[in-house]
Design a protein around this motif. Structure first.
Motif, PDB file in Angstrom:
ATOM      1  N   ILE A   9      40.397   4.791  -1.278  1.00  0.00           N
ATOM      2  CA  ILE A   9      41.418   5.805  -1.000  1.00  0.00           C
ATOM      3  C   ILE A   9      41.837   6.467  -2.307  1.00  0.00           C
ATOM      4  O   ILE A   9      41.964   7.696  -2.392  1.00  0.00           O
ATOM      5  CB  ILE A   9      42.642   5.184  -0.293  1.00  0.00           C
ATOM      6  CG1 ILE A   9      42.233   4.536   1.021  1.00  0.00           C
ATOM      7  CG2 ILE A   9      43.712   6.250  -0.043  1.00  0.00           C
ATOM      8  CD1 ILE A   9      43.359   3.787   1.714  1.00  0.00           C
ATOM      9  N   GLU A  10      42.055   5.654  -3.337  1.00  0.00           N
ATOM     10  CA  GLU A  10      42.479   6.191  -4.626  1.00  0.00           C
ATOM     11  C   GLU A  10      41.423   7.127  -5.211  1.00  0.00           C
ATOM     12  O   GLU A  10      41.743   8.199  -5.729  1.00  0.00           O
ATOM     13  CB  GLU A  10      42.770   5.041  -5.585  1.00  0.00           C
ATOM     14  CG  GLU A  10      44.020   4.252  -5.215  1.00  0.00           C
ATOM     15  CD  GLU A  10      44.176   2.986  -6.041  1.00  0.00           C
ATOM     16  OE1 GLU A  10      43.213   2.636  -6.767  1.00  0.00           O
ATOM     17  OE2 GLU A  10      45.231   2.353  -5.971  1.00  0.00           O
ATOM     18  N   LYS A  11      40.158   6.725  -5.129  1.00  0.00           N
ATOM     19  CA  LYS A  11      39.090   7.596  -5.628  1.00  0.00           C
ATOM     20  C   LYS A  11      39.001   8.880  -4.813  1.00  0.00           C
ATOM     21  O   LYS A  11      38.744   9.956  -5.361  1.00  0.00           O
ATOM     22  CB  LYS A  11      37.758   6.852  -5.586  1.00  0.00           C
ATOM     23  CG  LYS A  11      37.621   5.766  -6.646  1.00  0.00           C
ATOM     24  CD  LYS A  11      36.259   5.093  -6.572  1.00  0.00           C
ATOM     25  CE  LYS A  11      36.124   4.024  -7.648  1.00  0.00           C
ATOM     26  NZ  LYS A  11      34.823   3.322  -7.586  1.00  0.00           N
ATOM     27  N   SER A  12      39.237   8.757  -3.503  1.00  0.00           N
ATOM     28  CA  SER A  12      39.157   9.935  -2.638  1.00  0.00           C
ATOM     29  C   SER A  12      40.205  10.963  -3.019  1.00  0.00           C
ATOM     30  O   SER A  12      39.882  12.140  -3.282  1.00  0.00           O
ATOM     31  CB  SER A  12      39.323   9.526  -1.170  1.00  0.00           C
ATOM     32  OG  SER A  12      38.281   8.688  -0.748  1.00  0.00           O
ATOM     33  N   TYR A  13      41.476  10.542  -3.101  1.00  0.00           N
ATOM     34  CA  TYR A  13      42.495  11.546  -3.412  1.00  0.00           C
ATOM     35  C   TYR A  13      42.414  11.984  -4.869  1.00  0.00           C
ATOM     36  O   TYR A  13      42.812  13.105  -5.211  1.00  0.00           O
ATOM     37  CB  TYR A  13      43.899  11.080  -3.014  1.00  0.00           C
ATOM     38  CG  TYR A  13      44.569  10.019  -3.854  1.00  0.00           C
ATOM     39  CD1 TYR A  13      44.979  10.255  -5.162  1.00  0.00           C
ATOM     40  CD2 TYR A  13      44.878   8.770  -3.307  1.00  0.00           C
ATOM     41  CE1 TYR A  13      45.634   9.298  -5.913  1.00  0.00           C
ATOM     42  CE2 TYR A  13      45.532   7.796  -4.041  1.00  0.00           C
ATOM     43  CZ  TYR A  13      45.907   8.064  -5.345  1.00  0.00           C
ATOM     44  OH  TYR A  13      46.566   7.102  -6.082  1.00  0.00           O
ATOM     45  N   SER A  14      41.873  11.128  -5.736  1.00  0.00           N
ATOM     46  CA  SER A  14      41.721  11.513  -7.141  1.00  0.00           C
ATOM     47  C   SER A  14      40.743  12.672  -7.286  1.00  0.00           C
ATOM     48  O   SER A  14      41.042  13.689  -7.935  1.00  0.00           O
ATOM     49  CB  SER A  14      41.249  10.328  -7.972  1.00  0.00           C
ATOM     50  OG  SER A  14      42.216   9.296  -7.998  1.00  0.00           O
ATOM     51  N   PHE A  15      39.576  12.548  -6.665  1.00  0.00           N
ATOM     52  CA  PHE A  15      38.564  13.585  -6.837  1.00  0.00           C
ATOM     53  C   PHE A  15      38.869  14.828  -6.003  1.00  0.00           C
ATOM     54  O   PHE A  15      38.476  15.933  -6.365  1.00  0.00           O
ATOM     55  CB  PHE A  15      37.180  13.017  -6.532  1.00  0.00           C
ATOM     56  CG  PHE A  15      36.676  12.121  -7.624  1.00  0.00           C
ATOM     57  CD1 PHE A  15      36.199  12.663  -8.809  1.00  0.00           C
ATOM     58  CD2 PHE A  15      36.729  10.746  -7.501  1.00  0.00           C
ATOM     59  CE1 PHE A  15      35.749  11.846  -9.849  1.00  0.00           C
ATOM     60  CE2 PHE A  15      36.288   9.915  -8.527  1.00  0.00           C
ATOM     61  CZ  PHE A  15      35.796  10.475  -9.703  1.00  0.00           C
ATOM     62  N   ILE A  16      39.596  14.655  -4.910  1.00  0.00           N
ATOM     63  CA  ILE A  16      40.065  15.835  -4.163  1.00  0.00           C
ATOM     64  C   ILE A  16      41.086  16.596  -5.002  1.00  0.00           C
ATOM     65  O   ILE A  16      41.074  17.835  -5.055  1.00  0.00           O
ATOM     66  CB  ILE A  16      40.664  15.419  -2.804  1.00  0.00           C
ATOM     67  CG1 ILE A  16      39.565  14.879  -1.888  1.00  0.00           C
ATOM     68  CG2 ILE A  16      41.358  16.601  -2.128  1.00  0.00           C
ATOM     69  CD1 ILE A  16      40.083  14.260  -0.601  1.00  0.00           C
ATOM     70  N   PHE A  17      41.962  15.856  -5.687  1.00  0.00           N
ATOM     71  CA  PHE A  17      42.944  16.495  -6.564  1.00  0.00           C
ATOM     72  C   PHE A  17      42.255  17.212  -7.723  1.00  0.00           C
ATOM     73  O   PHE A  17      42.645  18.326  -8.095  1.00  0.00           O
ATOM     74  CB  PHE A  17      43.923  15.453  -7.093  1.00  0.00           C
ATOM     75  CG  PHE A  17      45.019  16.011  -7.965  1.00  0.00           C
ATOM     76  CD1 PHE A  17      46.048  16.758  -7.406  1.00  0.00           C
ATOM     77  CD2 PHE A  17      45.012  15.802  -9.332  1.00  0.00           C
ATOM     78  CE1 PHE A  17      47.057  17.279  -8.206  1.00  0.00           C
ATOM     79  CE2 PHE A  17      46.015  16.318 -10.136  1.00  0.00           C
ATOM     80  CZ  PHE A  17      47.036  17.054  -9.575  1.00  0.00           C
ATOM     81  N   ILE A  18      41.228  16.597  -8.298  1.00  0.00           N
ATOM     82  CA  ILE A  18      40.464  17.256  -9.360  1.00  0.00           C
ATOM     83  C   ILE A  18      39.811  18.528  -8.829  1.00  0.00           C
ATOM     84  O   ILE A  18      39.778  19.554  -9.514  1.00  0.00           O
ATOM     85  CB  ILE A  18      39.410  16.288  -9.934  1.00  0.00           C
ATOM     86  CG1 ILE A  18      40.101  15.154 -10.697  1.00  0.00           C
ATOM     87  CG2 ILE A  18      38.433  17.024 -10.854  1.00  0.00           C
ATOM     88  CD1 ILE A  18      39.176  14.028 -11.092  1.00  0.00           C
ATOM     89  N   GLY A  19      39.309  18.462  -7.590  1.00  0.00           N
ATOM     90  CA  GLY A  19      38.750  19.656  -6.963  1.00  0.00           C
ATOM     91  C   GLY A  19      39.787  20.748  -6.805  1.00  0.00           C
ATOM     92  O   GLY A  19      39.513  21.936  -7.037  1.00  0.00           O
ATOM     93  N   PHE A  20      41.008  20.358  -6.414  1.00  0.00           N
ATOM     94  CA  PHE A  20      42.103  21.329  -6.305  1.00  0.00           C
ATOM     95  C   PHE A  20      42.374  21.983  -7.656  1.00  0.00           C
ATOM     96  O   PHE A  20      42.530  23.211  -7.752  1.00  0.00           O
ATOM     97  CB  PHE A  20      43.363  20.633  -5.789  1.00  0.00           C
ATOM     98  CG  PHE A  20      44.631  21.394  -6.058  1.00  0.00           C
ATOM     99  CD1 PHE A  20      44.923  22.554  -5.361  1.00  0.00           C
ATOM    100  CD2 PHE A  20      45.534  20.948  -7.027  1.00  0.00           C
ATOM    101  CE1 PHE A  20      46.093  23.264  -5.613  1.00  0.00           C
ATOM    102  CE2 PHE A  20      46.695  21.645  -7.289  1.00  0.00           C
ATOM    103  CZ  PHE A  20      46.983  22.807  -6.583  1.00  0.00           C
TER     104      PHE A  20
END
Length: 391
Positions: A9-20
């Protein structure tokens, strides 16, 4: 599998945030890009709920949470100021923006804890470089001296001054990214951002950049000869390009008019101060704008400095709360200085100087000021991890 593993979960929201971060640098204030932020925010909240380990780590990050109190109180106060403004119904929207901005700061902190800081900086650097290239490709070259970099890439910041600010943020993030990855060849991308900054002909971002950049060298200088040579070569190449294209005459003219236009700006500030003094304690409320015709007949609605805007809208109370946010950020700078994170300090100093002459308020959905104020604040509020661990 995702729900049962908090690290996923942490990796998911981390890389989605980087994408943002990456796409937001290119496509300013686009709803499809902002959706990435909302997804990362939801996953972040979900991880706090379902993962005891994540929750304990967040709660025990007490130094960061203490620092978060200052922007929280500042944001909450200005949201409540809607109640004594001419549009009290706006409080619902503003409170939502407060939640988003606090989440933005927290998400950046989480990524730094996870060791993803260099990816965030790389996303800003590469994203801003793409924005610069697209703008230079699409701008009308025949009217460049008159229109600067206006009416070029349609998703760039609307205000060319903010576009200049974007270029500066990109440069500083590039310096951090190169420092963290040791990929010195990336310095070759710096002239693109520097040339774009100069072509905006925006004096405010350039002056703020020069002041903050000098800080890198006068405070505990610790740069190798290689880094110094890279910096000198880049600056020399940009200056040579400007003079070879005879753009220097246009740029010098812009600075010559700075003295004359400063008197116009002083008139706006005087009017903003006079208007604010009519309600000096609590201010006029969040949606207050100026209704002022300056000395050259222009209709003025903004204070052209965020500092007077905080006083106009929030009175002495709002101004002091804003100063508390800045003051705590400056105190945090010493923690970054201890481990030679001078570029992080420069990003924050740039933002403070930049907003001396910019008056658009800084609470709202993702747009220019998220990069120009809240991102530098998030960087400086995030206590260096090596310092936090040592304690």
């Amino acid at each position: 599998m995702l729900l049962n593993n908090h690290s996923r979960i942490e990796k998911s929201y981390s890389f989605i945030f980087i994408g943002f971060i990456f796409f937001s640098a290119i496509f300013c204030n686009t709803s499809k890009v902002n959706l990435l932020f909302h997804i990362s925010f939801i996953l972040f909240i979900f991880s706090l709920i379902v993962s005891k380990e994540t929750r304990n780590q967040f709660i025990n990050d007490r130094q960061f949470l203490r620092g978060l109190i200052f922007p929280f109180i500042f944001l909450l106060y200005f949201s409540l100021s809607n109640l004594w403004s001419s549009n009290p119904e706006n409080i619902t929207s503003t409170l939502k923006h407060v939640l988003y901005l606090l989440a933005f700061i927290c998400l950046y902190r989480q990524l730094e804890i996870f060791g993803y800081k260099k990816y965030v900086m790389g996303a800003v650097f590469i994203g801003m470089t793409f924005l610069s290239v697209l703008t230079l490709i699409m701008v009308d070259k025949s009217t460049l001296a008159v229109n600067r970099l206006d009416n070029a890439f349609p998703w760039a910041p609307d205000n060319v001054i903010d576009l200049g600010g974007y270029m500066v943020i990109g440069i500083f993030c590039g310096i951090i990214f190169i420092r963290e990855t040791r990929k010195n060849w990336l310095y070759l991308l710096m002239p693109v951002l520097l040339i774009s900054l100069i072509l905006t002909q925006s004096r405010g971002p350039l002056i703020a950049f020069m002041a903050a950049f000098i800080l890198l060298f006068i405070v505990n200088p610790a740069y190798s000869k290689k880094n110094a040579l890279f910096g000198i070569a880049i600056i020399a190449a940009v200056i040579f390009t400007i003079f070879m294209t005879k753009f220097s005459n246009v740029f010098i003219d812009r600075f010559e008019t700075l003295y004359q236009q400063s008197f116009i700006r002083f008139g706006i500030w005087h009017n903003a101060l006079e208007t604010g003094m009519q309600k000096p304690i609590w201010g006029w409320g969040y949606d207050k704008s100026l209704t002022f015709v300056n000395s050259v007949g222009q209709n003025i609605s903004t204070t052209h400095t965020i500092y007077l805007a905080s006083f106009l809208k929030g009175g002495i109370v709002g101004f002091l709360l804003f100063m508390s946010v800045i003051g705590y950020g400056l105190l945090q700078s010493f923690k970054h200085l201890k481990i030679n994170q001078k570029t992080e300090i420069s990003i924050f100093i740039f933002s403070l100087i930049y907003y001396l002459s910019q008056g658009m308020f800084i609470i709202g959905n993702p747009q220019e000021f998220w990069f120009l104020f809240w991102f530098p604040l998030a960087v400086i509020l995030s206590t260096p991890i090596r310092v936090a661990v040592s304690k």
